[in-house]
Design a protein around this motif. Structure first.
Motif, PDB file in Angstrom:
ATOM      1  N   ALA A  57       0.576  -1.271  -0.196  1.00 51.17           N
ATOM      2  CA  ALA A  57      -0.069  -0.461   0.335  1.00 51.17           C
ATOM      3  C   ALA A  57       0.694   1.364  -0.392  1.00 51.17           C
ATOM      4  N   TYR A  58       2.500   1.268   0.744  1.00 52.92           N
ATOM      5  CA  TYR A  58       2.858   2.700   0.878  1.00 52.92           C
ATOM      6  C   TYR A  58       3.295   2.470  -0.653  1.00 52.92           C
ATOM      7  N   VAL A  59       4.192   2.025  -1.145  1.00 48.32           N
ATOM      8  CA  VAL A  59       5.297   1.869  -2.289  1.00 48.32           C
ATOM      9  C   VAL A  59       3.992   1.841  -3.242  1.00 48.32           C
ATOM     10  N   GLY A  60       2.967   1.140  -3.324  1.00 46.80           N
ATOM     11  CA  GLY A  60       2.240   1.366  -4.744  1.00 46.80           C
ATOM     12  C   GLY A  60       1.576   2.351  -4.596  1.00 46.80           C
ATOM     13  N   LEU A  61       1.095   3.436  -3.684  1.00 46.51           N
ATOM     14  CA  LEU A  61      -0.013   4.020  -3.662  1.00 46.51           C
ATOM     15  C   LEU A  61       0.451   5.300  -2.733  1.00 46.51           C
ATOM     16  N   SER A  62       1.282   5.788  -2.402  1.00 41.06           N
ATOM     17  CA  SER A  62       1.685   7.200  -2.245  1.00 41.06           C
ATOM     18  C   SER A  62       2.071   8.011  -3.075  1.00 41.06           C
ATOM     19  N   PRO A  63       2.269   7.159  -4.121  1.00 40.71           N
ATOM     20  CA  PRO A  63       3.302   7.914  -5.080  1.00 40.71           C
ATOM     21  C   PRO A  63       1.651   8.760  -5.726  1.00 40.71           C
ATOM     22  N   ILE A  64       1.091   7.972  -5.813  1.00 43.54           N
ATOM     23  CA  ILE A  64      -0.282   8.168  -6.183  1.00 43.54           C
ATOM     24  C   ILE A  64      -1.521   9.382  -5.569  1.00 43.54           C
ATOM     25  N   ALA A  65      -1.792   8.933  -4.637  1.00 46.31           N
ATOM     26  CA  ALA A  65      -1.736  10.321  -3.700  1.00 46.31           C
ATOM     27  C   ALA A  65      -1.177  11.573  -3.606  1.00 46.31           C
ATOM     28  N   HIS A 333      13.762  21.566  -4.109  1.00 49.96           N
ATOM     29  CA  HIS A 333      12.780  23.125  -3.777  1.00 49.96           C
ATOM     30  C   HIS A 333      11.935  23.382  -2.278  1.00 49.96           C
ATOM     31  N   SER A 334      11.209  23.787  -2.205  1.00 54.73           N
ATOM     32  CA  SER A 334      10.525  23.468  -1.588  1.00 54.73           C
ATOM     33  C   SER A 334       9.210  23.455  -1.909  1.00 54.73           C
ATOM     34  N   SER A 335       8.903  23.537  -3.671  1.00 52.68           N
ATOM     35  CA  SER A 335       7.553  23.404  -4.224  1.00 52.68           C
ATOM     36  C   SER A 335       7.795  21.898  -4.776  1.00 52.68           C
ATOM     37  N   ASP A 336       8.886  21.969  -4.241  1.00 47.54           N
ATOM     38  CA  ASP A 336       9.386  19.636  -4.975  1.00 47.54           C
ATOM     39  C   ASP A 336       9.466  18.841  -3.951  1.00 47.54           C
ATOM     40  N   ARG A 337       9.441  19.491  -2.237  1.00 47.03           N
ATOM     41  CA  ARG A 337       9.369  18.784  -0.978  1.00 47.03           C
ATOM     42  C   ARG A 337       8.250  17.160  -0.880  1.00 47.03           C
ATOM     43  N   PRO A 338       7.448  17.860  -1.802  1.00 48.45           N
ATOM     44  CA  PRO A 338       6.536  17.116  -1.035  1.00 48.45           C
ATOM     45  C   PRO A 338       6.234  16.070  -2.218  1.00 48.45           C
ATOM     46  N   ALA A 339       7.175  15.466  -3.482  1.00 46.30           N
ATOM     47  CA  ALA A 339       7.207  15.020  -3.991  1.00 46.30           C
ATOM     48  C   ALA A 339       8.210  13.544  -3.156  1.00 46.30           C
ATOM     49  N   VAL A 340       9.518  14.932  -3.019  1.00 49.38           N
ATOM     50  CA  VAL A 340      10.623  14.416  -3.123  1.00 49.38           C
ATOM     51  C   VAL A 340      10.576  13.276  -1.436  1.00 49.38           C
ATOM     52  N   PHE A 341       9.620  14.152  -0.206  1.00 49.88           N
ATOM     53  CA  PHE A 341       9.512  12.705   0.596  1.00 49.88           C
ATOM     54  C   PHE A 341       8.686  11.478   0.360  1.00 49.88           C
ATOM     55  N   THR A 342       7.664  11.944  -0.635  1.00 54.65           N
ATOM     56  CA  THR A 342       6.599  11.300  -1.569  1.00 54.65           C
ATOM     57  C   THR A 342       7.977   9.914  -1.786  1.00 54.65           C
ATOM     58  N   ALA A 343       8.656  10.637  -2.665  1.00 55.66           N
ATOM     59  CA  ALA A 343       9.946   9.271  -3.161  1.00 55.66           C
ATOM     60  C   ALA A 343       9.972   8.609  -2.220  1.00 55.66           C
ATOM     61  N   GLN A 344      11.016   9.127  -1.087  1.00 62.83           N
ATOM     62  CA  GLN A 344      11.755   8.230   0.471  1.00 62.83           C
ATOM     63  C   GLN A 344      10.898   7.633   1.255  1.00 62.83           C
ATOM     64  N   PHE A 345       9.283   8.025   0.812  1.00 64.16           N
ATOM     65  CA  PHE A 345       8.369   6.890   2.112  1.00 64.16           C
ATOM     66  C   PHE A 345       8.284   5.819   0.971  1.00 64.16           C
ATOM     67  N   ALA A 346       8.098   5.981  -0.062  1.00 67.30           N
ATOM     68  CA  ALA A 346       7.542   4.933  -1.072  1.00 67.30           C
ATOM     69  C   ALA A 346       8.965   3.734  -1.313  1.00 67.30           C
ATOM     70  N   LEU A 347       9.871   4.610  -1.217  1.00 67.66           N
ATOM     71  CA  LEU A 347      11.016   3.835  -2.054  1.00 67.66           C
ATOM     72  C   LEU A 347      11.466   3.331  -0.506  1.00 67.66           C
ATOM     73  N   SER A 348      11.613   3.733   0.837  1.00 66.35           N
ATOM     74  CA  SER A 348      11.970   3.070   1.495  1.00 66.35           C
ATOM     75  C   SER A 348      11.260   2.144   2.072  1.00 66.35           C
ATOM     76  N   HIS A 349       9.320   1.798   1.720  1.00 66.42           N
ATOM     77  CA  HIS A 349       9.370   1.091   2.421  1.00 66.42           C
ATOM     78  C   HIS A 349       9.085   0.064   1.007  1.00 66.42           C
TER      79      HIS A 349
END
Length: 436
Positions: A57-65, A333-349
């Motif tokens: 769920a974390y890996v597959g759905l977090s980037p989509i969300a 950059h601040s505008s890209d942080r949500p996307a990068v945090f999400t990438a870490q969330f998905a890849l780490s999980h």
């Protein structure tokens, strides 16, 4: 750190994190005992599968969300996810079949895959000062450790007077209070960003992440942390009950030892990171995890030594993962942080998606020694990869040349094609230069 708790926004977000994670910690204990009731000595397999479903769920759905809610109000996203988690948790006391465990965990973690990256990406905007943010990361690490320290201790006390099924009620209460606290906070608005196609929003964080050497190193070290924590979370209940003939309260004590070690490291890290680099601290933590797993694989320690090993494992785990937010903030950059945090969330999980079922299946088939040996090898591979892909020194300011931009491009004005500045992967910088 105490000063940060008086911050009008961060203080409420931190309180929301504490109550939600306390409820999640009760869920962890109760889920382990439920799995033992349903599967006995094969509880490790059940928990390994359940946590693997969580990782899917974390890996597959977090980037989509993240792509779907890229422009949505962060407060509404966080509150909605909390309330959905609370509603799902209401069904947990009524589970009587193993397949129901799997289905409920998937639904619950689908909401968490939306909540957690959004929450993590909000904190750098709330605390723009680097030192404040470093302290906030340590406080956040302490909050996560409530799952392994205060929550098991609280669960042990509650189990004296109620059955473990009632512990799931604490999970519901935690999510509801978290939603109320977030509702009372004034969150910063999202930074304006370009309108991008859905596919670009879906993959942007991943592209920035994998193009940045320090983040590739972070991913490798996350593999080491995942190898150790998977054994702790999946097999502690089996090790304590089967090898040490312990009670439910002993399970809580073992998890508390792991959480206590992690908290000790988190408290020490802000001062330590003022003297040492993120890279050296994180690699040292991963090396400690590798050593502890390898040593335990060939030993038969008594109960006090086992608790000491779990304490040291918590220290290594926290040292490896706590600084990750600093790396993510520095790399986008601040505008890209949500996307990068999400990438870490998905890849780490994705790392835990490998280690959770591996820890459970190997434990059931071959026992603790062989399982720890395999996980120690996996952790060592993570350390070796980090040393390879994350150069020592890790400069922020990098000399580089732009042969891909026209001379009139705004980025080159007053600089020329060859220049030096703090380098971040973005629309003008698609690759990390290997040469000046």
């Amino acid at each position: 750190m105490i000063r940060l708790l008086r911050h009008p926004v961060f203080g409420r977000l931190f309180a929301a994190q504490i109550v939600a994670l306390t409820g999640t910690g009760l869920l962890t204990v109760a889920l382990g005992l439920l799995a033992y009731d349903l599967a006995g000595a094969a509880a490790g397999t059940v928990l390994g599968t359940a946590y693997a479903i969580k990782m899917v769920a974390y890996v597959g759905l977090s980037p989509i969300a993240a792509a779907l809610f890229a422009k949505a109000c962060r407060k509404q996203v966080l509150i909605g996810a909390d309330l959905i988690r609370a509603a799902i948790a209401l069904s947990l006391p009524f589970i009587s079949e193993i397949w129901q465990v799997y289905l409920t965990i998937f639904a619950l973690q689908t909401a968490s895959a939306t909540f957690t990256p959004t929450f993590q990406a909000t904190i750098p905007d709330v605390l723009p000062d680097e030192d404040d943010y470093a302290r906030a990361l340590s406080l956040s690490r302490l909050a996560y450790d409530l799952e392994n320290l205060i929550s098991p201790a609280l669960a042990g006390l509650l189990l004296l007077v109620i059955s473990y099924h009632w512990l799931f009620g604490g999970t519901v209460i935690g999510f509801v209070i978290s939603a109320l606290l977030i509702r009372s906070a004034t969150l910063p608005t999202r930074q304006p960003s370009k309108d991008r196609p859905f596919r670009d929003r879906l993959t942007r964080g991943l592209r920035i992440y994998l193009a940045t050497p320090r983040l590739r190193g972070l991913l490798a070290l996350t593999l080491s942390a995942a190898a150790a924590s998977a054994f702790v979370l999946i097999n502690t209940v089996v090790v304590v009950r089967e090898i040490y003939d312990g009670s439910d309260r002993d399970v809580g004590l073992a998890l508390a030892a792991f959480g206590g070690g992690s908290m000790l490291a988190a408290l020490a890290l802000p001062a330590l990171l003022n003297r040492l680099s993120d890279r050296s601290v994180m690699i040292s933590g991963a090396l400690l995890l590798t050593f502890l797993m390898g040593a335990y694989a060939f030993a038969s320690p008594g109960w006090p030594t086992f608790l000491a090993i779990w304490l040291l494992t918590g220290i290594g785990y926290s040292a490896t993962l706590t600084p990750q937010g600093r790396l993510l903030r520095r790399s986008a950059h601040s505008s890209d942080r949500p996307a990068v945090f999400t990438a870490q969330f998905a890849l780490s999980h994705g790392c835990w998606l490998v280690t959770y079922p591996l820890a459970g299946q190997l434990m059931t088939a071959y026992g603790a020694g062989s399982t720890l040996g395999v996980l120690a090898i996996l952790s060592g591979i993570g350390v070796a990869m980090a040393l390879l892909v994350w150069p020592e020194g890790d400069p922020v300011v990098v000399p580089h040349r732009h042969d891909d931009l026209p001379p009139a491009h705004p980025h080159l004005q007053g600089r020329g094609p060859f220049h030096t500045h703090a380098l971040i992967i973005d629309d003008e910088h698609h690759e990390w230069p290997t040469k000046g």
